[in-house]
Structures are given as structure tokens and as C-alpha cells.
Motif scaffolding. Structure first.
Motif, PDB file in Angstrom:
ATOM      1  N   HIS A 130       7.126  26.149   3.432  1.00 59.67           N
ATOM      2  CA  HIS A 130       6.623  27.255   3.987  1.00 59.67           C
ATOM      3  C   HIS A 130       7.617  27.513   5.146  1.00 59.67           C
ATOM      4  O   HIS A 130       8.162  28.623   5.339  1.00 59.67           O
ATOM      5  CB  HIS A 130       5.144  27.569   4.096  1.00 59.67           C
ATOM      6  CG  HIS A 130       4.508  27.436   3.018  1.00 59.67           C
ATOM      7  ND1 HIS A 130       3.017  27.004   3.160  1.00 59.67           N
ATOM      8  CD2 HIS A 130       4.619  27.236   1.835  1.00 59.67           C
ATOM      9  CE1 HIS A 130       2.684  26.777   1.873  1.00 59.67           C
ATOM     10  NE2 HIS A 130       3.559  26.944   1.171  1.00 59.67           N
ATOM     11  N   TRP A 131       7.682  26.835   6.190  1.00 62.00           N
ATOM     12  CA  TRP A 131       8.042  27.118   7.448  1.00 62.00           C
ATOM     13  C   TRP A 131       9.634  27.068   7.229  1.00 62.00           C
ATOM     14  O   TRP A 131      10.234  28.079   7.909  1.00 62.00           O
ATOM     15  CB  TRP A 131       7.936  26.025   8.457  1.00 62.00           C
ATOM     16  CG  TRP A 131       8.373  24.673   8.773  1.00 62.00           C
ATOM     17  CD1 TRP A 131       7.947  23.362   7.977  1.00 62.00           C
ATOM     18  CD2 TRP A 131       9.684  24.421   9.173  1.00 62.00           C
ATOM     19  NE1 TRP A 131       8.814  22.519   8.285  1.00 62.00           N
ATOM     20  CE2 TRP A 131       9.863  22.897   9.096  1.00 62.00           C
ATOM     21  CE3 TRP A 131      10.864  24.987  10.001  1.00 62.00           C
ATOM     22  CZ2 TRP A 131      11.098  22.347   9.649  1.00 62.00           C
ATOM     23  CZ3 TRP A 131      11.841  24.310  10.446  1.00 62.00           C
ATOM     24  CH2 TRP A 131      11.949  23.215  10.211  1.00 62.00           C
ATOM     25  N   MET A 142       1.471   3.535   2.122  1.00 58.72           N
ATOM     26  CA  MET A 142       2.567   3.712   3.379  1.00 58.72           C
ATOM     27  C   MET A 142       3.541   3.013   3.306  1.00 58.72           C
ATOM     28  O   MET A 142       4.741   3.138   3.678  1.00 58.72           O
ATOM     29  CB  MET A 142       1.610   3.589   4.699  1.00 58.72           C
ATOM     30  CG  MET A 142       0.755   4.740   4.777  1.00 58.72           C
ATOM     31  SD  MET A 142      -0.160   4.551   6.577  1.00 58.72           S
ATOM     32  CE  MET A 142       0.926   4.695   7.773  1.00 58.72           C
ATOM     33  N   LYS A 168       7.886  10.123   9.647  1.00 57.69           N
ATOM     34  CA  LYS A 168       6.912  11.430   9.836  1.00 57.69           C
ATOM     35  C   LYS A 168       6.156  11.664   8.661  1.00 57.69           C
ATOM     36  O   LYS A 168       5.046  12.470   8.774  1.00 57.69           O
ATOM     37  CB  LYS A 168       7.725  12.623  10.203  1.00 57.69           C
ATOM     38  CG  LYS A 168       8.338  12.478  11.583  1.00 57.69           C
ATOM     39  CD  LYS A 168       8.898  13.769  12.248  1.00 57.69           C
ATOM     40  CE  LYS A 168       9.549  14.542  11.371  1.00 57.69           C
ATOM     41  NZ  LYS A 168       9.920  15.945  12.132  1.00 57.69           N
ATOM     42  N   THR A 169       6.594  11.167   7.507  1.00 56.44           N
ATOM     43  CA  THR A 169       6.020  11.348   6.251  1.00 56.44           C
ATOM     44  C   THR A 169       5.503  10.374   5.312  1.00 56.44           C
ATOM     45  O   THR A 169       5.680  10.064   4.087  1.00 56.44           O
ATOM     46  CB  THR A 169       6.544  12.236   5.435  1.00 56.44           C
ATOM     47  OG1 THR A 169       8.238  11.506   5.213  1.00 56.44           O
ATOM     48  CG2 THR A 169       7.002  13.694   5.910  1.00 56.44           C
ATOM     49  N   GLU A 205      -0.494  23.067  -7.905  1.00 58.71           N
ATOM     50  CA  GLU A 205       0.616  23.652  -7.426  1.00 58.71           C
ATOM     51  C   GLU A 205       1.707  23.694  -8.671  1.00 58.71           C
ATOM     52  O   GLU A 205       2.757  24.467  -8.448  1.00 58.71           O
ATOM     53  CB  GLU A 205       1.323  22.542  -6.505  1.00 58.71           C
ATOM     54  CG  GLU A 205       0.668  22.774  -5.068  1.00 58.71           C
ATOM     55  CD  GLU A 205      -0.616  21.876  -4.964  1.00 58.71           C
ATOM     56  OE1 GLU A 205      -0.574  20.968  -5.788  1.00 58.71           O
ATOM     57  OE2 GLU A 205      -1.473  22.068  -4.361  1.00 58.71           O
ATOM     58  N   ASP A 255       0.866  -1.027   0.131  1.00 60.79           N
ATOM     59  CA  ASP A 255      -0.157   0.028   0.095  1.00 60.79           C
ATOM     60  C   ASP A 255       0.801   1.306   0.100  1.00 60.79           C
ATOM     61  O   ASP A 255       2.214   1.341   0.143  1.00 60.79           O
ATOM     62  CB  ASP A 255      -1.034   0.120   1.056  1.00 60.79           C
ATOM     63  CG  ASP A 255      -0.502   0.012   2.519  1.00 60.79           C
ATOM     64  OD1 ASP A 255       0.783   0.589   2.581  1.00 60.79           O
ATOM     65  OD2 ASP A 255      -0.935  -0.397   3.695  1.00 60.79           O
ATOM     66  N   LEU A 261       0.362  10.638   1.804  1.00 61.36           N
ATOM     67  CA  LEU A 261       0.355  11.738   0.607  1.00 61.36           C
ATOM     68  C   LEU A 261      -0.373  12.986   1.377  1.00 61.36           C
ATOM     69  O   LEU A 261      -0.043  13.972   0.826  1.00 61.36           O
ATOM     70  CB  LEU A 261      -0.308  11.144  -0.533  1.00 61.36           C
ATOM     71  CG  LEU A 261       0.078   9.991  -1.127  1.00 61.36           C
ATOM     72  CD1 LEU A 261      -0.587   9.961  -2.629  1.00 61.36           C
ATOM     73  CD2 LEU A 261       1.726  10.349  -1.533  1.00 61.36           C
ATOM     74  N   MET A 262      -0.696  12.777   2.774  1.00 58.30           N
ATOM     75  CA  MET A 262      -0.875  14.239   3.364  1.00 58.30           C
ATOM     76  C   MET A 262       0.307  14.883   3.680  1.00 58.30           C
ATOM     77  O   MET A 262       0.245  16.026   3.455  1.00 58.30           O
ATOM     78  CB  MET A 262      -1.713  13.659   4.538  1.00 58.30           C
ATOM     79  CG  MET A 262      -2.603  14.891   5.148  1.00 58.30           C
ATOM     80  SD  MET A 262      -3.883  15.270   3.857  1.00 58.30           S
ATOM     81  CE  MET A 262      -5.017  16.278   5.275  1.00 58.30           C
ATOM     82  N   ASP A 263       1.029  14.029   4.056  1.00 54.70           N
ATOM     83  CA  ASP A 263       2.609  14.772   4.230  1.00 54.70           C
ATOM     84  C   ASP A 263       3.525  14.905   3.266  1.00 54.70           C
ATOM     85  O   ASP A 263       4.539  15.537   3.366  1.00 54.70           O
ATOM     86  CB  ASP A 263       2.933  14.342   5.934  1.00 54.70           C
ATOM     87  CG  ASP A 263       2.170  14.829   6.907  1.00 54.70           C
ATOM     88  OD1 ASP A 263       1.747  15.950   7.068  1.00 54.70           O
ATOM     89  OD2 ASP A 263       1.695  13.866   7.688  1.00 54.70           O
ATOM     90  N   PHE A 264       3.527  13.703   2.625  1.00 60.85           N
ATOM     91  CA  PHE A 264       4.630  13.467   1.464  1.00 60.85           C
ATOM     92  C   PHE A 264       3.934  14.420   0.231  1.00 60.85           C
ATOM     93  O   PHE A 264       2.833  14.014  -0.085  1.00 60.85           O
ATOM     94  CB  PHE A 264       4.782  12.081   1.070  1.00 60.85           C
ATOM     95  CG  PHE A 264       5.732  12.021   0.136  1.00 60.85           C
ATOM     96  CD1 PHE A 264       7.124  11.871   0.595  1.00 60.85           C
ATOM     97  CD2 PHE A 264       5.501  11.777  -1.288  1.00 60.85           C
ATOM     98  CE1 PHE A 264       8.081  11.295  -0.401  1.00 60.85           C
ATOM     99  CE2 PHE A 264       6.201  11.578  -2.312  1.00 60.85           C
ATOM    100  CZ  PHE A 264       7.785  11.239  -1.745  1.00 60.85           C
ATOM    101  N   PHE A 265       4.873  15.429  -0.063  1.00 61.24           N
ATOM    102  CA  PHE A 265       4.155  16.305  -0.984  1.00 61.24           C
ATOM    103  C   PHE A 265       4.368  15.726  -2.509  1.00 61.24           C
ATOM    104  O   PHE A 265       5.395  15.528  -3.091  1.00 61.24           O
ATOM    105  CB  PHE A 265       5.001  17.580  -0.909  1.00 61.24           C
ATOM    106  CG  PHE A 265       4.665  18.659  -2.062  1.00 61.24           C
ATOM    107  CD1 PHE A 265       3.357  18.884  -2.122  1.00 61.24           C
ATOM    108  CD2 PHE A 265       5.578  19.522  -2.623  1.00 61.24           C
ATOM    109  CE1 PHE A 265       2.934  19.786  -3.152  1.00 61.24           C
ATOM    110  CE2 PHE A 265       5.446  20.364  -3.595  1.00 61.24           C
ATOM    111  CZ  PHE A 265       4.136  20.569  -3.835  1.00 61.24           C
ATOM    112  N   LEU A 266       2.993  15.487  -3.010  1.00 66.51           N
ATOM    113  CA  LEU A 266       2.704  15.062  -4.362  1.00 66.51           C
ATOM    114  C   LEU A 266       2.108  16.134  -5.058  1.00 66.51           C
ATOM    115  O   LEU A 266       0.870  16.451  -4.738  1.00 66.51           O
ATOM    116  CB  LEU A 266       2.195  13.892  -4.559  1.00 66.51           C
ATOM    117  CG  LEU A 266       2.335  12.803  -5.676  1.00 66.51           C
ATOM    118  CD1 LEU A 266       3.813  12.418  -5.786  1.00 66.51           C
ATOM    119  CD2 LEU A 266       1.497  11.534  -5.622  1.00 66.51           C
TER     120      LEU A 266
END
Lengths: 284, 808
Positions: free
Chosen positions: B794-795, B301, B723-724, B737, B299, B727-732
Motif C-alpha cells: 500500500h505505502w 522466525m 524487519k520482516t 487476499e 521455528d 508472518l505478521m510482517d512477512f506477507f503470506l
């Protein structure tokens, strides 16, 4: 991403829904758009032996605007909100906020009820409902009751809703004056790094009423009464905005995550609120 | 009677090289009719799923499978103890290391495979995973490669001798128990001397963070052992099906003729699907044990957390120059975090891939590169994510190094590049770190790019923006990202490139059918590149039959000729060359047939688009279609019937595509939000086979570059937790964008490739990452920034601005 086994219920009316809820208590959950609940079940973070699909229950969706009162059925989708002309007229902040939720595919499925009732601090609607001072209409075995959005949220995923209750609708008075929903996010589909809902009323050059709510900056939405009060009676000048921002920062309690450290989130919250106030005042 | 077609009309009718032929694959992909691994359903098929470690470093005290086995529908639960008698509890990696198939006494990264459950359906398998009881004893976790080299904690006890000594690794001596290899290239002494004596030296550390290729389709396979005839069929998401067949044979002992590997449609690879994973081994074993097919598909993850990350290089660099900006030497030391096992996918002799292309597009007289590989408690991998072996790291390094040198020299970075470019007349150019660049015209490309974007105008606008910012008129800064990249792709010459001893040639076999259509099979495998479209175009031009009449087939080892697969932009440089060469063999035989039919000597006919004509008498001709039929119905003295050819192509050199990219970015200093206002990409990939597919490749590669530069990462906390992992946190990035891309090109053919093509699929990624990053860095240059690490989310941008005192 394979959920544990569960029983799927699809009642035709609310009595059927409540019957399953009463029978199974906290082992049952209702399913609206499913965008929060289904991933949680697939991750096996939510254990839901009895899933009750609401889509065959009549009367749960639809928007009415009647005499300045807005009522939105729980199963109304964000897409419905965006496309509703009378709502856009009565409460344009609903459309502005909904357009910032995820993407069109999600908005075709995602509902107001699911968004407000799940208690996820990342959702946009709870803060917006608090800003609008909305009323939530719940139904349970003992009939309907109402609770204010500002009293509904207790902690992350913890709300005033009882296990055997279902959210029927949200209702609020159509706001007057200026509005803004401002959201910083990393990408489409993301929760807010910081978001602000602002409603301002203007009397001459003076702010006569203000309501400010922040999203994803605590474990619940934050309606900052003090931030609003800081603007009332002022001309929303730099000093007043500084005071409002300072008051808001006193009310939020963000945590560090992949969106950034606390210091950054506080900074972003301040920036987003400044921009929201400026835009709302400009529209007031 | 048909009007006689002109030469151009006949060429157009072929849809050969250079035309924007629509992709023949898209009809099925856009209708949801592709056939991916997870679409394969075989009678009686079982499903596998893994019990994975929640800890990054732990000893396994016990595994109890009783409860899982008691669940109705569970067929087997495999652990290392079950695989050990077969010698399959460990497997060799492509990098000369070995990797646990299932945890053998300990785990070395979060998500590591501990046990493999086989059940009658996918849901039961997932339920059974929860029932396997594993008792762990947590160990100290190391997620930092520098700390790892200082630590007393031994990650790989299997690599320490009983007397405590360290046996050599696959790439020579090891300095510490968590050290894997040191790889050195170039002239250390002279380089350090040049740097010591230089008028100007720029120095910095560049971290290229860990990320992941994240193809839309994750990795998976279906293993099907036929116990009656002893044949194993293995369907899988393999970027190199033939190499997988050989590896499976070597690991399992099944003779290679009894193994058939099939790569069906693949939903993107980007390097993620090059390696061999425990899921494949366990599925094969499970099918052998049960005698029925077994499917395993990871899957999202699992894909992000366990199969083949990319990058994770700490690159310390020094560059020397004269006061006028002429570069005199380059030094680099890289600390490479390989995770718990060294499973990098590189040619055997190159433990850091082609990192030694890091002298870039510049004429640098002397250079030195050293790379130290290090074990940590992270997932193994180290694949080339949309790039040739470690080329993205190399290009990022030199293109950041150049920018830092420009700051040191107080010189315009565009001009600094220009005065150091390898000149057109210097090709073929021998680099200080050992490569021979085949062809290039960098100055022409650079001038074209700078003119297209009005570079001077952009700099003037930027200067005004800085003034406005300082005057409090704006809170937005403007960055101009420049990159000039040279890739090294098309691995590679068998004399120095192999994987597991297999030379990195590639192949094509062509059969012309009697009615003038054809099938061609290759040793490569498309994962979205459009091979069925482009290889048919090469052949159309080479053999004079319409592309629409040529079927291209790949991925079935029982039918396709042997090849090393598709990654590292090698399909066009290697298999594309084999295709052209096989086509020329067809043409040579066709020439003899044509001459016989036209009753002239072989030398008296010549090829003309789609036919052979009698020299000087173009009205006398035989079309390729006529010749094809003749090959099957004429008894021609001295010529065998049929019209077929096969070519195995060992490239004489790599190819060296290059390009000039410019990114214009606005940055909100207060929120860290970036807005890419303009992106211009000039690519030179040599001869262009299908301009539309090239443009699609550029768009895709740039988008993955944007992802990596602006947010995409595999991040770990101190406990080794990923931590990533979603796909919420791993930027695709989505369409939202992604900016508008302007594409452009020059054409400098490869002199050694039969059709002059160099490969293009990875260029935009290799060039794009430093270009986006340079834009961010450039925006803050006026306020004293030298370098800030990716990803520029961003941060982190906010943090950069904050450190520079830009928040008041």
C-alpha cells in the motif's frame, strides 16, 4: 518460539484469581483468548512466571442489553459479538468492527477483555470503546471500580489497571445515529495501518453529536474530541470534514514501521476518517 | 459373464494420463495423518537449538557455555571450537563457496548460528540457549551490494590471501574483496554496438527484492547414529535426499553405504529445502557424539531469517528496437546480493542459474548478460523460489523491459510482444544467450488469451477510467498486466548440468508384483506436488495396469534409485521421463511373455491399453495382469523370471513451458490498496498428465506470485536487522487476499520428452510475478510512470502516486 517455564493456574472463581494476583503481583498475568499474550511469551518478550487461565471462572462472559445500556463480559469472544442479534441492534458498530478483527479462527478465541485490557495500540477495541465512551469495570482485592475507556490508556501496554486487578466487563450506552468502523490493513490478521471509529447524531440536517477515535496511529488509541467538535453544528459538508480531519491529524502521532512511513500513515488516517465520516453520516 | 468393455472403458479404468484423478495423498493430509519430520519420535531422542547472532556483522570475543551446561537436562553445547578438530566448523556450499557451520571468530548476518545446544527436551534446549554468554564486538554493517563493492570493510577475511591479494573464487577472478564472481554470457561487443546504433533504446533498473519461499513446514532433521553398526540414518526436509546423502558422506567421511537419508512427508519446499544447513551438520555431529538420535526443527522466525532467501537481484537493462518495434538487441547487467556466504542452489556451471533465459519469448538477434555476485551482511541462500534457477528474475526482467520499451515506442505492449515472438516454425530455436527452445506456439496462445479477456475492451475501459480520474469523477485507476513467459525447466542434461559434480539425471525403478499390481520408486521427492498420484498415471498408461494398483515411493535412499530430487520443475521432465522409459522396458518384456503365452512371434502382438493382442485378432489377448502372473510362474525359454525395470534418464535438453497471463487490477490512488478484479492464466506445459493437479499448481503458484509482487519481502534496516521476521510482517496471503483465477491452456508437447510433458509447478509463479507488477505499473502509465519497484504494497503504491502528483 518456546516460552520460558511458567506456572499454570486455573482457578474456579474470581477470588481464586485475585488470590494468585495478590500473591505474585506483576509476576502473574491473566489469560483470556491468549492471542496477544501467548505469542509474546513464546517470543520471550513477556516474562510471565504465573499464568492464570480465566476460562473456568463463571460470569465473565455474556452480553446484556438492558434499557439502552450494553454490558459485555470480558471473556466474551468477538465471535459472540458478531452473532448477538440484540447487540447488533443496539450497537451495530460493535459487529462492524469485530468483523474486521483478524479471521474467524482468531475471533472464536479472541475476547473483548483481552483486546481492551492488554493495551496494545494495534488492537481495535480500545479505540472503539473510547468512541462509545465506554466504562471499564475492574475488580481487585478491594472490590470493583469503574474507569472510563478515555482515561484508561497511558502508553503502549501501559494502562490504568493495577497489577492485582482484572477487567470484568465493559459497558456503554447504546449509541444512536450513524456509525462506521473503517480500517485499512495489509491483509487479514493484520493490525490497522489506520482505523477510525465514528458515531454521528443528526438533528434535521445538522450534526448534533460526534465521537471519533483512531486506532494504531499513536502508542495509545486516540479519541479526538476536537475532530468530533469540528463536525457538531455543521451539515458535515466538505469544509467540516476537512476541519475534522485536520483536528484528528493534530491528535495522532504515528511512527514508521513496515506499514509505511509517517507521511503515508497520516495520509491513510485522513482517508480512512473521511470515508468513516461519510458512511456514518449516510447512516445517521 | 461380464460384458466385454470397450477400448475407452478399459482406458478409463486405468486412470492414466489426462484424467482428473483425485490425489491419493490427500486422505492422510486432510486428516492430519501426514508423517513430517517433527512427527518422528525415536527412543532417547535429544533436541537441538541454536544460539544465534543478534548482530549482522561482529567479531566474537568469547563464548561461555558454563551456565548452559550447568542447566539440568543439557547434554552438550557445541561451538566452532568443538567442530574444528573434525573439520566441520565450515561446510561447502552448493555454489562452490564455504559457509560457517558455527560462527568461527565472527558473524556475517543476523541470526547466524553461533552455538548448538543439545538437551533432553525442547524446552530445556530453549532455556539453555539463553544461558550461553557470547561477547561480541560490533563491526560496520553492509546491507547494500553496491556499497559493498566500494567498501574497505572486508566481509570474508578467509577469502583474502595473507599478502592482501584475492585468490580466484569458484567462478573465476574476483574484482574486490566483497566480490564473488562475474558471469558473462553472449556477445558484448556486438550487443553494445547494436544498442549504440539503434533507432530506439529503452533503459531502466529493475530491483527484484529479497524474499523467501516460506513453506508451511520449516526445515528440520532427525539424525540417528547407530554406533553398533556404524550406520547413520538422517530424516529431514530434503528436496534432494540422494544428493544430501552424498554430501553428508563427503563432509563427514562416513561411507555412503552407511548413510540412509529419508525424506518423509514434506510440507512444501519451493526451493527452501534444497540446500544443506548448519542444523543438519550439527545434528549429525551431536548424534555421533551422544550416540542417540538428535532432532532439530527451526521455528518460523529462524526459517525466514536464516535458511535460503530468494532473489535480491538488481537488474540494469537496455533494449534496442527499430521504430516499428522490432527488437534488435538486449543488454543486462545484474548485481546479485548473495549475503554473507554464496550458498545459491544452482547447477555448478551456472552461478546465476539460467538467468540467460532473459531474452524471454522473443526473437532477439543479439544479447549480452553479465552478473556480479556480491557479499553483504545478509543471510545466505539465493534459491529458486518456485522457479527454475533464477528464471523468475529473468522473466521479470524481460517482461518489465518490454513494457518500458512499449512506453518508449508509444506502442501497445500486447502488439509489441506479438511482433517479436519467436514464430512456431522457428522451433527448435537457438537463443542469443545459448539455449535451444524445444517447442512453442506463442502467437496462438497470445491471441487466445487476449480474446478471452477482450483486451481491446479492457483498454477502452481503462482509457475511460483515466478520463474520469482526470475529471475528478473517480479516485480509482485501472491496470492491465500482461505477461508472456517462457521458462527453462527440467535440469538437466548431464553434459552441462551438475550439482557438486552429480549429474542432474533422474531415475525410476519398477517392480510388477505377480498379481498385477506394482511399486515404482523414484529419485525425486514430493513436497505437495502429488507425485504418488501423477507418476502412477504415467505408468498406468505406459504399462496398462490401473493407477490405483501402483504404489509410488520416494525419499528413502536405501530403497529408491539415485536421483537429484525435486525442484526447478524437474520431476516431470526428468523423473517423469525415466518413469515412462522404465515402463516401456516393462512393456517390452511383457510383449515377449505375451507372445509366448499366445504362441505367436513377438512381432505379431501389439499393446492395446491394458493388454497385448494378436495383430488382426483382438479376441486373442493376454492382459497385463495375466502377463504379470506369468512372469512369476512360467518357465519361458530365454526370458528371466520376474518383471522389473529401472531407468536412469539423462534428458537431451531442457523443456520450455510457456504461458500468457492477463491481470486486471483496480487501484485506490489514495490508500494504495489494490483489488485484482480478474486474473486469466493460459499455460502450455506440453502433455497434461492430471488437469486437476495442474490447476492446483497454477492456483498455488499464482498466489505465491501475488504475495511476492504485492508485499512479500525480507527487509533489512541499515544495521542488518531483519524487519520482516514473522508472518505478521512477512506477507503470506490467505484466501481473503486471493482473487478468483481463470485457467486455460494450449498443448504444445515437448518433442524430446518421452510423453511430451514439460512441467508446470513453477510456471504460474514465474509468469505471475511480472503480470501483477505490470498491472500496477500499467495503471500509472498514463500519468508518466515508467517503472516502480516491487513489492507493490500500500505505502509504496501511495508513494508512486504521490510522486506523480496524484494527491493534489
Amino acid at each position: 518460539m518456546i516460552p520460558a517455564a511458567f506456572e499454570y493456574h486455573r482457578p474456579k472463581d474470581m477470588a481464586g484469581v485475585l488470590a494468585v494476583l495478590v500473591e505474585h503481583g506483576d509476576e502473574a498475568r491473566v489469560l483470556a483468548g491468549g492471542h496477544s499474550l501467548i505469542p509474546m511469551m513464546k517470543l520471550r518478550m513477556a516474562d510471565v512466571p504465573h499464568l492464570i487461565d480465566l476460562q473456568d471462572v463463571d460470569g465473565l462472559s455474556g452480553i446484556t442489553v438492558d434499557g439502552g445500556r450494553v454490558r459485555i463480559g470480558a471473556m466474551t469472544t468477538q465471535s459472540d459479538i458478531i452473532g448477538h442479534a440484540a447487540l447488533a441492534e443496539a450497537a451495530p458498530i460493535m459487529r462492524e468492527a469485530s468483523l474486521q478483527i483478524a479471521d474467524p479462527q482468531v475471533r472464536y478465541m479472541g475476547t473483548v477483555g483481552g483486546n481492551v485490557a492488554n493495551g496494545d495500540p494495534g488492537n481495535d477495541m480500545p479505540g472503539l470503546m473510547q468512541c462509545l465512551d465506554a466504562t471499564f469495570i475492574l475488580v481487585g482485592p478491594d472490590g470493583e471500580r469503574e474507569v472510563q475507556a478515555r482515561d484508561f490508556y497511558e502508553a503502549a501496554y501501559m494502562t490504568d489497571r493495577e497489577d492485582d486487578e482484572v477487567l470484568l466487563a465493559v459497558a456503554f450506552d447504546a449509541p444512536s445515529g450513524g456509525y462506521a468502523y473503517e480500517k485499512q490493513k495489509r491483509k487479514i490478521g493484520d493490525y490497522a495501518t489506520a482505523a477510525a471509529a465514528v458515531l454521528l447524531e443528526k438533528n434535521g440536517d445538522t450534526c448534533s453529536a460526534a465521537s471519533i477515535a483512531m486506532t494504531n496511529l499513536s502508542d495509545t488509541p486516540v479519541w479526538s474530541e476536537a475532530a468530533g467538535n469540528a463536525l457538531v453544528g455543521t451539515s458535515v459538508d466538505a469544509a467540516a470534514i476537512d476541519a475534522a480531519v485536520a483536528a484528528m491529524l493534530g491528535d495522532i502521532d504515528p511512527t514508521q514501521d513496515n506499514r509505511g512511513p509517517i507521511e503515508f500513515k497520516r495520509h491513510a488516517a485522513a482517508m480512512i476518517l473521511r470515508r468513516a465520516i461519510a458512511r456514518a453520516w449516510d447512516r445517521a | 459373464m461380464n460384458k466385454e468393455l470397450s477400448r475407452e472403458e478399459r482406458a478409463d479404468a486405468l486412470s492414466g494420463m489426462g484424467c482428473k484423478r483425485k490425489r491419493v495423498e490427500d486422505a492422510r493430509f486432510t486428516q492430519g495423518k501426514g508423517n513430517y519430520v517433527d512427527d518422528i519420535k525415536l527412543p532417547g531422542m535429544l533436541f537441538g537449538d541454536f544460539v544465534r547472532s543478534p548482530y549482522a556483522h561482529a567479531r566474537i570475543k568469547s563464548i561461555n557455555t558454563d551456565a548452559a551446561m550447568a542447566l539440568d537436562g543439557v547434554v552438550a553445547v557445541l561451538t566452532a571450537a568443538d567442530l574444528a578438530p573434525l573439520g566441520l566448523h565450515w561446510m561447502p556450499t552448493l555454489a562452490g563457496d564455504k559457509q560457517m557451520v558455527l560462527a568461527d571468530g565472527k558473524v556475517l548476518f543476523q541470526g547466524q548460528e553461533v552455538a548448538y545446544v543439545v538437551a533432553k527436551d525442547r524446552y530445556i534446549a530453549a532455556d539453555a540457549v539463553e544461558l550461553v554468554e557470547v561477547e561480541y564486538e560490533e563491526l560496520d554493517v553492509i546491507v547494500d551490494p553496491f556499497a559493498s563493492l566500494e567498501s574497505d570493510v572486508v566481509l570474508r577475511e578467509d577469502l583474502v590471501a595473507e599478502d592482501g591479494s584475492l585468490p580466484d573464487g569458484a567462478h573465476g577472478p574476483r574484482k574486490h574483496h566483497n566480490h564473488i564472481f562475474t558471469w558473462e554470457v553472449g556477445d558484448k561487443e556486438t550487443t553494445e554496438q547494436v544498442i549504440g546504433d539503434a533507432e530506439v533504446v529503452a533503459e531502466d533498473m529493475f530491483y527484484y527484492h529479497r524474499t523467501h519461499p516460506c513453506p508451511l513446514e520449516t526445515c528440520g532433521c532427525v539424525a540417528s547414529m547407530d554406533k553398533v553398526n556404524g550406520k547413520l540414518t538422517l530424516y529431514g526436509t530434503f528436496q534432494a535426499p540422494h544428493a544430501i546423502r552424498t554430501v553428508v558422506s563427503l563432509i563427514s567421511g562416513i561411507e555412503e553405504h552407511n548413510i540412509r537419508v529419508i525424506s518423509p512427508d514434506i510440507g512444501g519446499g519451493f526451493g527452501n529445502k534444497v540446500g544443506a544447513y548448519p542444523g543438519y551438520v550439527c545434528s549429525v555431529v551431536a548424534s555421533i557424539v551422544t550416540g542417540v538420535p538428535v532432532k532439530w526443527v527451526e521455528d518460523r522466525m529462524e526459517n525466514l531469517m536464516t535458511t535460503a532467501f530468494a532473489r535480491d537481484y538488481w537488474m540494469k537493462g537496455k533494449i534496442a528496437a527499430t521504430k516499428e518495434g522490432k527488437i534488435t538487441g538486449l543488454w543486462c547487467h545484474t548485481t546479485a546480493d548473495h549475503g554473507g556466504f554464496d550458498a545459491c542452489a544452482d547447477p555448478t556451471k551456472f552461478p546465476a542459474g539460467f538467468m540467460n533465459i532473459c531474452t524471454g519469448s522473443y526473437d532477439i538477434p543479439v544479447a549480452y548478460l553479465a552478473v556480479d555476485g556480491v557479499y553483504t551482511n545478509k543471510a545466505p541462500g539465493g534459491v529458486s523460489y518456485r522457479c527454475s534457477f533464477r528464471v523468475t528474475e529473468a522473466v521479470y526482467f524481460i517482461e518489465r523491459m518490454i513494457e518500458v520499451l512499449a512506453i518508449e515506442l508509444n506502442m501497445d505492449p500486447a502488439e509489441l510482444r506479438r511482433i517479436n515472438f519467436i514464430k512456431k516454425e522457428q522451433f527448435p530455436y537457438k537463443s542469443a544467450l545459448g539455449w535451444e527452445y524445444d517447442s512453442g506456439d506463442y502467437h496462438t496462445a497470445w491471441d487466445k488469451a487476449l480474446e478471452a479477456v477482450d483486451y481491446k475492451g479492457l483498454r477502452a475501459e481503462q482509457a475511460q477510467r483515466v478520463e474520469d480520474f482526470k475529471a475528478g469523477k473517480t479516485r480509482s485507476l485501472m491496470g492491465i498486466g500482461l505477461t508472456f513467459f517462457t521458462e527453462i525447466v527440467g535440469a538437466g542434461p548431464v553434459k552441462n548440468c551438475d550439482i557438486l559434480g552429480l549429474g542432474m539425471f533422474d531415475s525410476c525403478e519398477i517392480r510388477i508384483h505377480p498379481t498385477g499390481s506394482a511399486i515404482a520408486r523414484l529419485g525425486t521427492i514430493s513436497q505437495g506436488q502429488g507425485h504418488a498420484t501423477t507418476f502412477a498415471q504415467i505408468l498406468a498408461t505406459e504399462i496398462g495396469l490401473p493407477a490405483d494398483s501402483i504404489t509410488i515411493e520416494e525419499g528413502d535412499t536405501d530403497t529408491a534409485p539415485y536421483g537429484l530430487g525435486t525442484y526447478g520443475s524437474r520431476s516431470t521432465p526428468v523423473a517423469g521421463a525415466a518413469t515412462a522409459m522404465a515402463g516401456r522396458k516393462i512393456r517390452a518384456k511383457a510383449q515377449m511373455i505375451a507372445a509366448y503365452l499366445l504362441e505367436v512371434h513377438d512381432d505379431d502382438v501389439e499393446f492395446d491399453v491394458d493388454r497385448f493382442v494378436v495383430k488382426g485378432a483382438p479376441e486373442k489377448f493376454k492382459t497385463m495382469k495375466e502377463i504379470a502372473f506369468a512372469a512369476y510362474n512360467q518357465a519361458i525359454p530365454g526370458i528371466e523370471p520376474g518383471l522389473e525395470a529401472v531407468s536412469y534418464y539423462d534428458p537431451p535438453n531442457m523443456t520450455y513451458p510457456f504461458g500468457a497471463y492477463v491481470c486486471v487490477m483496480d487501484i485506490d490512488v489514495d490508500t494504495g490498496v489494490t483489488d485484482i478484479r480478474r486474473f486469466y492464466a493460459l499455460d502450455d506445459c506440453g502433455t497434461r498428465i492430471n488437469p486437476m493437479i495442474i490447476e492446483g499448481q497454477i492456483h498455488g503458484g499464482l498466489t505465491e506470485a501475488l504475495a511476492v509482487a504485492l508485499g512479500q519481502e525480507i527487509a533489512y534496516d541499515d544495521m542488518g536487522n531483519v524487519k520482516t521476521g514473522t508472518l505478521m510482517d512477512f506477507f503470506l496471503p490467505t484466501a481473503w487476499e486471493v482473487p478468483n483465477y481463470e485457467t486455460d491452456h494450449t498443448v504444445t508437447p515437448s518433442p524430446h520428452h518421452p510423453i511430451g510433458a514439460k512441467g508446470v509447478g513453477e510456471s504460474p509463479h514465474v509468469g505471475g510475478v511480472p503480470c501483477f507488477s505490470n498491472a500496477v505499473n500499467d495503471a500509472f502509465k498514463a500519468f508518466g510512470l515508467r517503472h516502480t519497484h516491487m513489492p507493490h504494497d500500500h505505502w509504496r503504491i501511495w508513494q508512486t502516486a504521490n510522486k506523480l502528483g496524484l494527491h493534489g
